[in-house]
Design a protein around this motif. Sequence first.
Motif, PDB file in Angstrom:
ATOM      1  N   MET A   1      42.937  40.562  42.225  1.00  0.00           N
ATOM      2  CA  MET A   1      41.510  41.176  42.450  1.00  0.00           C
ATOM      3  C   MET A   1      40.697  40.752  41.248  1.00  0.00           C
ATOM      4  O   MET A   1      41.229  41.129  40.054  1.00  0.00           O
ATOM      5  CB  MET A   1      41.659  42.427  42.818  1.00  0.00           C
ATOM      6  CG  MET A   1      40.538  43.380  42.932  1.00  0.00           C
ATOM      7  SD  MET A   1      40.728  45.282  43.184  1.00  0.00           S
ATOM      8  CE  MET A   1      42.406  45.380  43.800  1.00  0.00           C
ATOM      9  N   SER A   2      39.280  40.474  41.200  1.00  0.00           N
ATOM     10  CA  SER A   2      38.578  40.375  40.355  1.00  0.00           C
ATOM     11  C   SER A   2      38.090  41.588  39.482  1.00  0.00           C
ATOM     12  O   SER A   2      38.247  42.567  40.111  1.00  0.00           O
ATOM     13  CB  SER A   2      37.128  39.589  40.694  1.00  0.00           C
ATOM     14  OG  SER A   2      36.610  40.437  41.599  1.00  0.00           O
ATOM     15  N   GLU A   3      37.828  41.689  38.366  1.00  0.00           N
ATOM     16  CA  GLU A   3      37.321  42.935  37.529  1.00  0.00           C
ATOM     17  C   GLU A   3      36.256  43.372  38.312  1.00  0.00           C
ATOM     18  O   GLU A   3      36.102  44.652  38.273  1.00  0.00           O
ATOM     19  CB  GLU A   3      37.057  42.298  36.277  1.00  0.00           C
ATOM     20  CG  GLU A   3      38.398  41.994  35.232  1.00  0.00           C
ATOM     21  CD  GLU A   3      39.149  43.305  35.026  1.00  0.00           C
ATOM     22  OE1 GLU A   3      38.436  44.367  34.675  1.00  0.00           O
ATOM     23  OE2 GLU A   3      40.254  43.359  35.455  1.00  0.00           O
ATOM     24  N   GLY A   4      35.103  42.627  38.574  1.00  0.00           N
ATOM     25  CA  GLY A   4      33.891  43.141  39.333  1.00  0.00           C
ATOM     26  C   GLY A   4      34.143  44.036  40.538  1.00  0.00           C
ATOM     27  O   GLY A   4      33.932  45.210  40.828  1.00  0.00           O
ATOM     28  N   VAL A   5      35.319  43.311  41.396  1.00  0.00           N
ATOM     29  CA  VAL A   5      35.682  44.161  42.587  1.00  0.00           C
ATOM     30  C   VAL A   5      36.330  45.492  42.238  1.00  0.00           C
ATOM     31  O   VAL A   5      36.307  46.402  42.654  1.00  0.00           O
ATOM     32  CB  VAL A   5      36.604  43.444  43.531  1.00  0.00           C
ATOM     33  CG1 VAL A   5      37.044  43.881  44.458  1.00  0.00           C
ATOM     34  CG2 VAL A   5      35.680  42.269  43.977  1.00  0.00           C
ATOM     35  N   ARG A   6      37.133  45.426  41.214  1.00  0.00           N
ATOM     36  CA  ARG A   6      37.799  46.508  40.677  1.00  0.00           C
ATOM     37  C   ARG A   6      36.876  47.646  40.047  1.00  0.00           C
ATOM     38  O   ARG A   6      37.105  48.760  40.523  1.00  0.00           O
ATOM     39  CB  ARG A   6      38.905  46.209  39.671  1.00  0.00           C
ATOM     40  CG  ARG A   6      40.122  46.967  39.427  1.00  0.00           C
ATOM     41  CD  ARG A   6      41.041  46.286  38.354  1.00  0.00           C
ATOM     42  NE  ARG A   6      42.112  47.320  38.093  1.00  0.00           N
ATOM     43  CZ  ARG A   6      42.870  47.305  37.131  1.00  0.00           C
ATOM     44  NH1 ARG A   6      42.871  46.169  36.361  1.00  0.00           N
ATOM     45  NH2 ARG A   6      43.788  48.012  36.814  1.00  0.00           N
ATOM     46  N   HIS A   7      35.936  47.195  39.416  1.00  0.00           N
ATOM     47  CA  HIS A   7      34.898  48.194  39.082  1.00  0.00           C
ATOM     48  C   HIS A   7      34.229  48.740  40.044  1.00  0.00           C
ATOM     49  O   HIS A   7      33.803  49.987  40.060  1.00  0.00           O
ATOM     50  CB  HIS A   7      33.979  47.530  38.115  1.00  0.00           C
ATOM     51  CG  HIS A   7      34.676  47.197  36.722  1.00  0.00           C
ATOM     52  ND1 HIS A   7      34.654  45.975  36.233  1.00  0.00           N
ATOM     53  CD2 HIS A   7      34.884  48.172  35.667  1.00  0.00           C
ATOM     54  CE1 HIS A   7      35.106  45.709  35.052  1.00  0.00           C
ATOM     55  NE2 HIS A   7      35.338  46.984  34.617  1.00  0.00           N
ATOM     56  N   LEU A   8      33.822  48.080  41.233  1.00  0.00           N
ATOM     57  CA  LEU A   8      33.034  48.518  42.310  1.00  0.00           C
ATOM     58  C   LEU A   8      34.328  49.433  42.810  1.00  0.00           C
ATOM     59  O   LEU A   8      33.568  50.709  43.660  1.00  0.00           O
ATOM     60  CB  LEU A   8      32.864  47.539  43.275  1.00  0.00           C
ATOM     61  CG  LEU A   8      32.172  48.030  44.416  1.00  0.00           C
ATOM     62  CD1 LEU A   8      30.597  48.716  44.273  1.00  0.00           C
ATOM     63  CD2 LEU A   8      31.961  46.640  45.440  1.00  0.00           C
TER      64      LEU A   8
END
Length: 126
Positions: free
Chosen positions: A1-8
């Motif tokens: 999972m990408s960092e952006g998705v994780r942050h969201l």
Amino acid sequence: MSEGVRHLRIAMAAVALGGGIWTMHFVAMLAMRFEVAVHYRALPTVASELIAILLAGLALILMHFGPRMGLAGAVLGLGIVVMHDTGLSAIEGCAPVCRPLGFAVAGGLGVLAIRVAYGQRRAGTA
């Protein structure tokens, strides 16, 4: 999972957790019957909700990008205390009383809540 998705996902979870905590407490206050008329000032009321969401988010960040279970629990517990005191200050004529023992108990209960929620999870699980 990408960092952006994780942050969201962390941001959405913060809104759900912090908003849920705040809503539960505010609805309970609205359900109470007082002998006098109670009026809530808008700015401290909204501030108490934002505090709940932001500190729940910080606790989740500490948990998922740390992981720092004890610190995350303390932030969550203290966030709830600050949310309460800010929310109570929204009531016209009400002045919350802050005691160090209350902050300590809240921090400890926050740690307990995080341990119950995350204690059995293994590394790599959401």
